[in-house]
Design a protein around this motif. Structure first.
Motif, PDB file in Angstrom:
ATOM      1  N   ALA A  85       0.835  -1.206   0.000  1.00  0.00           N
ATOM      2  CA  ALA A  85       0.000   0.000   0.000  1.00  0.00           C
ATOM      3  C   ALA A  85       0.875   1.264   0.000  1.00  0.00           C
ATOM      4  CB  ALA A  85      -0.933   0.003   1.206  1.00  0.00           C
ATOM      5  N   LEU A  86       1.931   1.263   0.793  1.00  0.00           N
ATOM      6  CA  LEU A  86       2.833   2.409   0.836  1.00  0.00           C
ATOM      7  C   LEU A  86       3.526   2.605  -0.509  1.00  0.00           C
ATOM      8  CD1 LEU A  86       4.137   4.686   2.467  1.00  0.00           C
ATOM      9  CD2 LEU A  86       5.818   3.013   3.286  1.00  0.00           C
ATOM     10  N   GLY A  87       3.927   1.505  -1.140  1.00  0.00           N
ATOM     11  CA  GLY A  87       4.561   1.589  -2.451  1.00  0.00           C
ATOM     12  C   GLY A  87       3.627   2.148  -3.508  1.00  0.00           C
ATOM     13  N   VAL A  88       2.374   1.696  -3.522  1.00  0.00           N
ATOM     14  CA  VAL A  88       1.395   2.198  -4.495  1.00  0.00           C
ATOM     15  C   VAL A  88       1.127   3.680  -4.255  1.00  0.00           C
ATOM     16  CG1 VAL A  88      -1.032   2.044  -5.196  1.00  0.00           C
ATOM     17  CG2 VAL A  88       0.323  -0.039  -4.937  1.00  0.00           C
ATOM     18  N   PHE A  89       0.937   4.063  -3.006  1.00  0.00           N
ATOM     19  CA  PHE A  89       0.703   5.469  -2.672  1.00  0.00           C
ATOM     20  C   PHE A  89       1.898   6.331  -3.110  1.00  0.00           C
ATOM     21  CE2 PHE A  89       0.815   9.001   0.445  1.00  0.00           C
ATOM     22  CZ  PHE A  89      -0.384   9.608   0.098  1.00  0.00           C
ATOM     23  N   SER A  90       3.097   5.827  -2.883  1.00  0.00           N
ATOM     24  CA  SER A  90       4.300   6.569  -3.277  1.00  0.00           C
ATOM     25  C   SER A  90       4.405   6.709  -4.792  1.00  0.00           C
ATOM     26  CB  SER A  90       5.546   5.874  -2.722  1.00  0.00           C
ATOM     27  OG  SER A  90       5.523   5.897  -1.311  1.00  0.00           O
ATOM     28  N   VAL A 132       9.342  13.108  -1.463  1.00  0.00           N
ATOM     29  CA  VAL A 132       8.418  12.379  -0.594  1.00  0.00           C
ATOM     30  C   VAL A 132       8.123  11.000  -1.184  1.00  0.00           C
ATOM     31  CG1 VAL A 132       6.089  12.375   0.379  1.00  0.00           C
ATOM     32  CG2 VAL A 132       7.401  14.497   0.293  1.00  0.00           C
ATOM     33  N   ALA A 133       7.896  10.953  -2.500  1.00  0.00           N
ATOM     34  CA  ALA A 133       7.594   9.687  -3.169  1.00  0.00           C
ATOM     35  C   ALA A 133       8.775   8.721  -3.090  1.00  0.00           C
ATOM     36  CB  ALA A 133       7.197   9.942  -4.615  1.00  0.00           C
ATOM     37  N   VAL A 134       9.980   9.221  -3.302  1.00  0.00           N
ATOM     38  CA  VAL A 134      11.169   8.370  -3.232  1.00  0.00           C
ATOM     39  C   VAL A 134      11.356   7.856  -1.803  1.00  0.00           C
ATOM     40  CG1 VAL A 134      13.699   8.366  -3.424  1.00  0.00           C
ATOM     41  CG2 VAL A 134      12.304   9.407  -5.220  1.00  0.00           C
ATOM     42  N   PHE A 135      11.159   8.738  -0.823  1.00  0.00           N
ATOM     43  CA  PHE A 135      11.248   8.312   0.572  1.00  0.00           C
ATOM     44  C   PHE A 135      10.227   7.204   0.863  1.00  0.00           C
ATOM     45  CE2 PHE A 135       9.931   8.702   5.035  1.00  0.00           C
ATOM     46  CZ  PHE A 135      11.141   8.429   5.653  1.00  0.00           C
ATOM     47  N   GLY A 136       9.000   7.368   0.383  1.00  0.00           N
ATOM     48  CA  GLY A 136       7.963   6.353   0.583  1.00  0.00           C
ATOM     49  C   GLY A 136       8.322   5.030  -0.075  1.00  0.00           C
ATOM     50  N   LEU A 137       8.873   5.086  -1.290  1.00  0.00           N
ATOM     51  CA  LEU A 137       9.281   3.857  -1.981  1.00  0.00           C
ATOM     52  C   LEU A 137      10.410   3.140  -1.238  1.00  0.00           C
ATOM     53  CD1 LEU A 137       9.114   5.012  -5.705  1.00  0.00           C
ATOM     54  CD2 LEU A 137       7.658   3.296  -4.595  1.00  0.00           C
ATOM     55  N   VAL A 138      11.375   3.911  -0.741  1.00  0.00           N
ATOM     56  CA  VAL A 138      12.470   3.313   0.030  1.00  0.00           C
ATOM     57  C   VAL A 138      11.920   2.658   1.298  1.00  0.00           C
ATOM     58  CG1 VAL A 138      14.561   3.835   1.376  1.00  0.00           C
ATOM     59  CG2 VAL A 138      14.261   4.812  -0.910  1.00  0.00           C
ATOM     60  N   CYS A 139      11.021   3.345   1.986  1.00  0.00           N
ATOM     61  CA  CYS A 139      10.412   2.776   3.193  1.00  0.00           C
ATOM     62  C   CYS A 139       9.614   1.506   2.873  1.00  0.00           C
ATOM     63  CB  CYS A 139       9.515   3.802   3.881  1.00  0.00           C
ATOM     64  SG  CYS A 139      10.431   5.136   4.661  1.00  0.00           S
ATOM     65  N   ALA A 140       8.884   1.515   1.769  1.00  0.00           N
ATOM     66  CA  ALA A 140       8.115   0.335   1.362  1.00  0.00           C
ATOM     67  C   ALA A 140       9.041  -0.847   1.102  1.00  0.00           C
ATOM     68  CB  ALA A 140       7.276   0.650   0.123  1.00  0.00           C
ATOM     69  N   LEU A 141      10.162  -0.604   0.445  1.00  0.00           N
ATOM     70  CA  LEU A 141      11.124  -1.682   0.197  1.00  0.00           C
ATOM     71  C   LEU A 141      11.717  -2.218   1.499  1.00  0.00           C
ATOM     72  CD1 LEU A 141      12.966  -0.381  -2.978  1.00  0.00           C
ATOM     73  CD2 LEU A 141      11.504  -2.407  -2.800  1.00  0.00           C
ATOM     74  N   VAL A 142      12.060  -1.317   2.402  1.00  0.00           N
ATOM     75  CA  VAL A 142      12.621  -1.743   3.688  1.00  0.00           C
ATOM     76  C   VAL A 142      11.597  -2.586   4.455  1.00  0.00           C
ATOM     77  CG1 VAL A 142      13.384  -0.924   5.966  1.00  0.00           C
ATOM     78  CG2 VAL A 142      14.287   0.129   3.882  1.00  0.00           C
ATOM     79  N   ILE A 143      10.361  -2.129   4.519  1.00  0.00           N
ATOM     80  CA  ILE A 143       9.311  -2.871   5.231  1.00  0.00           C
ATOM     81  C   ILE A 143       9.062  -4.223   4.565  1.00  0.00           C
ATOM     82  CG2 ILE A 143       6.848  -2.885   5.789  1.00  0.00           C
ATOM     83  CD1 ILE A 143       7.121   0.219   6.080  1.00  0.00           C
TER      84      ILE A 143
END
Length: 180
Positions: free
Chosen positions: A36-41, A54-65
C-alpha cells in the motif's frame, strides 16, 4: 492403546516465517502495508509535481518494510547452527515431544499448550498465553496424510479447535512451518 504420531523434518527459513505470520500480526500485515505504501508513493511520484522527494522516501520505506521480515528470518536462521538441525518428535494422548539432536529435548503435556493454528504449511502450537512463543510442525514432517490427520485430531482432542488465521495474511509472499 495410545494414538501415537511421529514426525521428522529439516527446518527452513520459510518454516519460521509461517510461524511468525501465524502468531505476530506485524509479520502478517507488513507485506500488505509495504504494498500500500509503495502504491501510494508511486501515485505521488507520477501524479504530483514537486512530490518526488516524498515519493522516493515512501518507496524506500516500502522496500525496507517489505524485505525486513524475510531478511531478518534468513539472517537468524543462517546465524544459528542449532536452528537448522533436523527435528524429530512425536505426540500421543499424554504429551507432545520434540528433539533437536542431542542438545534439546522437550516434552510438553497438552495442558501447557493454550492454543494452536493450522496454516497452509503446517501446525503452529502456542507455548505461552497469547502466542508469545510457539512451536511449529510443518505438514511435510509427517510420513503420510493419515499421520497429519491423526496429529490434527490429537490437537483438537487435547487443546480444542484451532484458531483461524486471516487468509489475507497468508497469501503470496511465501510461507513455510518449524520450531521457533
Amino acid at each position: 492403546m495410545s494414538n501415537r504420531v511421529d514426525f521428522k523434518w529439516a527446518p527452513s527459513p520459510a518454516d519460521w516465517r509461517a510461524s511468525l505470520r501465524a502468531m505476530v500480526p506485524m509479520f502478517r500485515w507488513a507485506p500488505w502495508f509495504a504494498l500500500a505504501l509503495g502504491v501510494f508513493s508511486l501515485v505521488l511520484l507520477f501524479g504530483f509535481d514537486g512530490m518526488v522527494p516524498v515519493a522516493v522516501f515512501g518507496l524506500v520505506c516500502a522496500l525496507v518494510i517489505g524485505f525486513m521480515e524475510p531478511v531478518a528470518v534468513w539472517w537468524r536462521f543462517s546465524s544459528d547452527e542449532m536452528i537448522s538441525r533436523t527435528v524429530v518428535g512425536s505426540a500421543d494422548d499424554q504429551s507432545f515431544r520434540m528433539a533437536v539432536g542431542h542438545a534439546v529435548r522437550e516434552e510438553i503435556v497438552w495442558d501447557e499448550l493454550p492454543g494452536w493454528t493450522e496454516t497452509r504449511q503446517g501446525f503452529v502450537l502456542e507455548t505461552l498465553d497469547g502466542g508469545a512463543a510457539s512451536l511449529s510442525v510443518p505438514h511435510r514432517a509427517f510420513a503420510s496424510d493419515e499421520d497429519r490427520t491423526s496429529f490434527r485430531a490429537l490437537l483438537e482432542q487435547h487443546i480444542g479447535p484451532g484458531k483461524q488465521v486471516s487468509r489475507i495474511g497468508h497469501t503470496g509472499w511465501g510461507c513455510g512451518g518449524t520450531a521457533t
